[in-house]
Design a protein around this motif. Structure first.
Motif, short mmCIF file in Angstrom:
data_model
loop_
_atom_site.label_atom_id
_atom_site.label_comp_id
_atom_site.label_asym_id
_atom_site.label_seq_id
_atom_site.Cartn_x
_atom_site.Cartn_y
_atom_site.Cartn_z
N TYR A 84 1.06 -1.12 0.04
CA TYR A 84 0.01 -0.09 -0.04
C TYR A 84 0.90 1.31 -0.15
N ARG A 87 1.83 1.54 -3.63
CA ARG A 87 0.73 2.27 -4.47
C ARG A 87 0.64 3.78 -4.36
N GLN B 28 -12.16 -10.33 7.46
CA GLN B 28 -11.89 -8.97 7.04
C GLN B 28 -12.66 -7.65 7.29
N MET B 131 -9.74 1.92 -5.88
CA MET B 131 -9.54 1.96 -4.48
C MET B 131 -8.38 1.54 -4.25
N GLU B 132 -8.26 0.02 -4.46
CA GLU B 132 -7.00 -0.60 -4.01
C GLU B 132 -5.65 0.20 -4.72
N ALA B 135 -4.23 2.69 -2.70
CA ALA B 135 -4.01 2.16 -1.42
C ALA B 135 -5.19 2.43 -0.32
N ILE B 136 -6.33 2.05 -0.84
CA ILE B 136 -7.38 2.58 -0.16
C ILE B 136 -7.99 1.02 0.17
N ASP B 137 -8.17 0.52 1.18
CA ASP B 137 -8.82 -0.74 1.36
C ASP B 137 -10.24 -0.84 1.37
N PRO B 138 -10.88 -1.40 0.12
CA PRO B 138 -12.39 -1.22 -0.02
C PRO B 138 -12.99 -1.95 1.02
N ARG B 141 -13.29 0.99 3.63
CA ARG B 141 -13.70 2.31 3.32
C ARG B 141 -15.38 1.84 2.74
N ILE B 142 -15.38 0.64 2.05
CA ILE B 142 -16.88 0.49 1.42
C ILE B 142 -17.57 -0.45 2.15
N ARG B 146 -21.13 -0.54 5.50
CA ARG B 146 -22.26 -1.11 5.18
C ARG B 146 -22.91 -2.20 6.01
#
Lengths: 270, 260
Positions: A84, A87, B28, B131-132, B135-138, B141-142, B146
């Motif tokens: 990460y 990235r 996760q 997103m990946e 470097a944003i972990d879906p 974040r998503i 939910r």
């Protein structure tokens, strides 16, 4: 033809890469290098695995054999946190733009800044407006992704890709499906961003004219191998029949127009 | 014959592989929930789309179910001269069974299918991949907001369903069929047990909220990223959620009210 790999000057070094989907070999033991600060194009017809190559470089797919080094780090040996971190220094422009559809243009560009920096909202606003201004869409900040044209969406995605000031950007088919004006704007933007920000750019494309116009170095892929590589002049003058067919768009040549099938007459009258 | 066993073996293996993926996905999500808590805006937005937007369907359905219970209950109870206990019958049916179960089925149809379609389309349009690459972990974040929104909304919607249903029963039983208003409420108050009836109903709705959110999000995340794949995933969410709700309802009822 010798591949142009020089680990000292390359920001990305791909060594002996093999990757398959099912029984089909997408890459068969290929090696290539991407020079720091240059625009490198990966070309080839649809289905040659150009996008797959970007996903392999970004660590989203794993190779069967071989290694991919980005900034001297073996991408597929990195821990998740390190991957990460790597990235964050790579921008990627997806073919579809990949903008989040439930937030507006401003929030899309602000997303990586909010996630990865501790900047306050006023600083984030300044940065977002600067990035949007660079792609000519500062005035579109309040629009939702669904209200943008294809070209605008790609430019917003480009603003988002450069939000964290990456050292390299990967463009996945940036010219596909663009009208002439959007196309011209994108070509100009990619070249300008590369030169003014000192980025390394990797363009995956099958649009010959535009890519040859801005690339410093080109690799042409075919059937899992590198069919040719060199500067745009070298590629244009390549003696490879395959490369010439690809550049000139001839219907027949080493790549056949017809998908392999039984004899036509037999098929019709059996 | 060999083909049959080959197909059978393949489908058994892929089912286990999918079960494994879904369990890993759940782990996760659970790890990702900790990152949602300090960012309440992510959660409130999802609480609105998952919970508040299901409000109307839950209220209307609850009211009609309550009215039907009032009507059917009155005809049966009046045969025994026990129409005063109509309130008990309506309320017990709702808080023990119909509230959690029907609300969960409606929730799976309204919010679960929407979650699957949304996540599946995000996958198909490379938003999750994007997103990946940022470097944003879906998952954090998503998915996790939910999931948490579904988990919180479901018990509240089930409680709302039961409450509106009790009012629906009263409208028919007291308003139209002449059952005594005082008897309707007082019998209900004196007979229903907080622990035995209400808490058990709440536990059921919490379990259903957990399961439906998990199934809906996993099916979306695991969907084949094409229009047909998303469509199939959405159908699977509704069908699998219905099976899970009804199957678990039997198990929970047996554990809570049976002598097992």
């Amino acid at each position: 033809m010798e591949n142009s790999v020089s680990p000292d000057k390359d920001i990305i070094s791909i060594q002996n890469l093999t990757f398959s989907r099912g029984h089909r070999k997408i890459f068969d033991n290929i090696s290539l290098g991407i020079r720091r600060g240059k625009v490198t194009a990966i070309m080839g017809p649809s289905g040659t695995g150009k996008t797959t190559l970007l996903k392999l470089i970004g660590g989203q797919l794993y190779p069967e054999h071989g290694q991919i080094f980005v900034r001297r780090q073996n991408v597929h040996k990195l821990k998740r946190a390190d991957l990460y971190n790597l990235r964050k220094r790579m921008g990627m422009l997806f073919q579809s733009g990949a903008l989040l559809t439930d937030i507006n243009v401003y929030d899309n560009v602000a997303l990586p800044l909010r996630e990865h920096t501790a900047l306050n909202e006023s600083m984030i606003r300044t940065l977002v407006l600067m990035k949007l201004h660079a792609v000519g869409l500062r005035g579109a900040r309040d629009l939702m992704p669904g209200e943008l044209s294809g070209g605008m969406a790609r430019r917003v995605a480009l603003a988002r890709a450069i939000a964290l000031d990456p050292t390299m950007i990967m463009y996945d088919e940036p010219f596909t499906g663009q009208d002439p004006i959007s196309l011209g704007v994108l070509v100009k933007l990619i070249k300008e961003l590369n030169d003014t920000l000192g980025l390394t750019s990797i363009i995956v494309s099958h649009d010959v004219e535009e890519t040859l116009g801005i690339a410093d170095y080109i690799y042409v892929l075919s059937e899992g191998k590198i069919a040719g590589h060199g500067t745009p002049e070298q590629i244009s003058n390549s003696g490879s029949e395959w490369v010439q067919q690809f550049l000139k768009g001839n219907a027949d040549g080493p790549v056949h127009f017809h998908y392999p099938a039984d004899d036509y007459n037999n098929d019709l009258f059996q | 014959m060999i083909d049959f066993f080959q197909t059978l073996g393949h489908s058994v293996l892929s089912s286990f592989a999918k079960l494994g993926r879904s369990c890993f996905f759940l782990l996760q999500i659970l790890a990702g929930i900790l990152t949602v808590i300090p960012r309440p805006r992510l959660l409130t937005k999802q609480l609105y789309s998952v919970g508040v937007l299901s409000f109307l369907i839950i209220c209307i359905s609850g009211f009609f179910v309550g009215m039907v219970l009032g009507l059917q209950g009155f005809y049966i109870l009046s045969d025994f001269g026990a129409e005063e206990t109509l309130g008990v019958m309506v309320a017990a049916s709702l808080v023990r069974e119909l509230g959690p179960v029907v609300a969960a089925l409606l929730f799976a149809g309204r919010a679960g299918s929407a979650l699957t379609a949304e996540i599946g389309l995000m996958k198909a349009t490379e938003q999750l991949s994007g997103m990946e690459m940022m470097a944003i972990d879906p998952i954090k974040r998503i998915i996790a907001p939910r999931f948490l929104a579904g988990f919180i909304s479901m018990p509240l919607l089930a409680a709302l369903f039961s409450s509106i249903g009790v009012i629906g029963g009263q409208v028919v039983g007291v308003g139209l069929l002449g059952v005594d208003d005082g008897a309707y409420w007082s019998q209900m108050q004196s007979t229903l047990d907080f622990q035995e009836d209400i808490i058990n109903g709440v536990i059921k709705s919490i379990v259903f909220g957990f399961i439906v959110s998990w199934i809906a999000l996993f099916e979306g995340y695991d969907a084949v990223p094409t229009s047909e794949g998303v469509s199939r995933a959405t159908t699977r969410t509704v069908v699998n959620s219905a099976f899970a709700i009804l199957g678990l309802d039997f198990i929970l009822t047996a554990l809570m009210f049976g002598d097992i």
